[in-house]
Motif scaffolding. Structure first.
Motif: not given
Length: 286
Positions: A194-213
């Motif tokens: 399921x996650x592989x299918x979702x990731x395939x649709x999302x890949x290349x869209x809206x790249x991560x610019x920054x992540x803060x934890x």
């Protein structure tokens, strides 16, 4: 379509050509000081009214500055929230945000009741699976050239989730390699397709610019080093504000505003906060 029971609420339609930042902000332990440590605290969560919920010091001010952007002219930067709370708490969380002067553009809630009714109690604790599903769902609803700014905490696996998202969105992790990475991250075997299918649709869209934890558990900042880039760590909201300022997301006046709110909430700004990365002399502004 994901089989994971969650509710995605998108209240703002951005132009398809939008290529600016979009914040995706965790709620519990990143905005709200939710008590996960005790049974009493967990039982209190669904019973609290909006006025009872406490924000992490300085985060409401930081969210307002992120919304404002780096200019004196407000740009209404999009902000979405991901919560492990059930949809039944949406009204309470909205009211709390209204009290704090926040303008959310959308939410993702985990449908814990549906999980329980399906007898899938184990999934209540599988945060990597939920967080990835939630983020992939949001990405599908966002313009393809938006720059994701992810904000989480160190209570769960946010650093790992953000790193995986970054690799997927850049096209560096897909197919069997992604499947193995999900397995190593603790995702259940039956959920990986399921996650592989979702990731395939999302890949290349809206790249991560920054992540803060945010290090709300007091961990050493080095714990997230394996996930950098794009993950950076901050001990308090002022350090996060400094990081956002350095990235051109928050104005210098915005950083000062966060510092002042911390001073008011804490009765002073500790020395280690005054030395926030990227911004020096915070105490002199107060």
């Amino acid at each position: 379509m994901s089989q994971y029971p969650l509710q995605l609420i998108n209240e703002r339609t951005l132009p398809s050509t939008y290529d600016g930042p979009v914040f995706i902000w965790d709620v519990d332990k990143t905005y709200l000081d939710t008590d996960f440590k005790s049974l009493v605290g967990l039982l209190r969560i669904p019973l609290e009214m909006a006025i009872d919920k406490r924000a992490i010091p300085g985060t409401a001010a930081l969210l307002r500055e992120c919304r404002m952007g780096p200019s004196t002219i407000p740009r209404q930067t999009p902000i979405y929230f991901v919560s492990a709370s059930p949809p039944q708490l949406a009204a309470v969380i909205r009211r709390k945000m209204l009290l704090d002067g926040l303008q959310p553009d959308g939410f993702v809630f985990k449908d814990q009741l549906r999980l329980a009714l399906r007898g899938r109690l184990g999934q209540l604790k599988h945060q990597v699976e939920y967080k990835l599903t939630a983020h992939f769902g949001l990405i599908a609803a966002l313009p393809p050239r938006a720059g994701l700014v992810l904000v989480g905490d160190d209570w769960e696996s946010d650093a790992q989730v953000f790193s995986l998202l970054d690799s997927v969105q850049r096209g560096d992790l897909e197919g069997d390699r992604l499947g193995r990475a999900l397995d190593q991250a603790g995702v259940r075997e039956r959920s990986i397709p399921d996650l592989l299918g979702l990731s395939a649709k999302a890949a290349g869209r809206a790249n991560v610019s920054l992540a803060v934890v945010l290090l709300t558990r007091g961990r050493d900042p080095g714990y997230a080093r394996p996930f950098a880039p794009p993950v950076q760590t901050a001990r308090e909201s002022l350090q996060a504000a400094a990081i956002f300022h350095a990235a051109g997301l928050v104005s210098l006046d915005g950083v000062v505003s966060v510092a002042r709110h911390l001073q008011n909430e804490w009765g002073g700004v500790p020395e280690r906060v005054s030395a926030a990365r990227g911004v020096r002399g915070a105490r002199a502004w107060l």
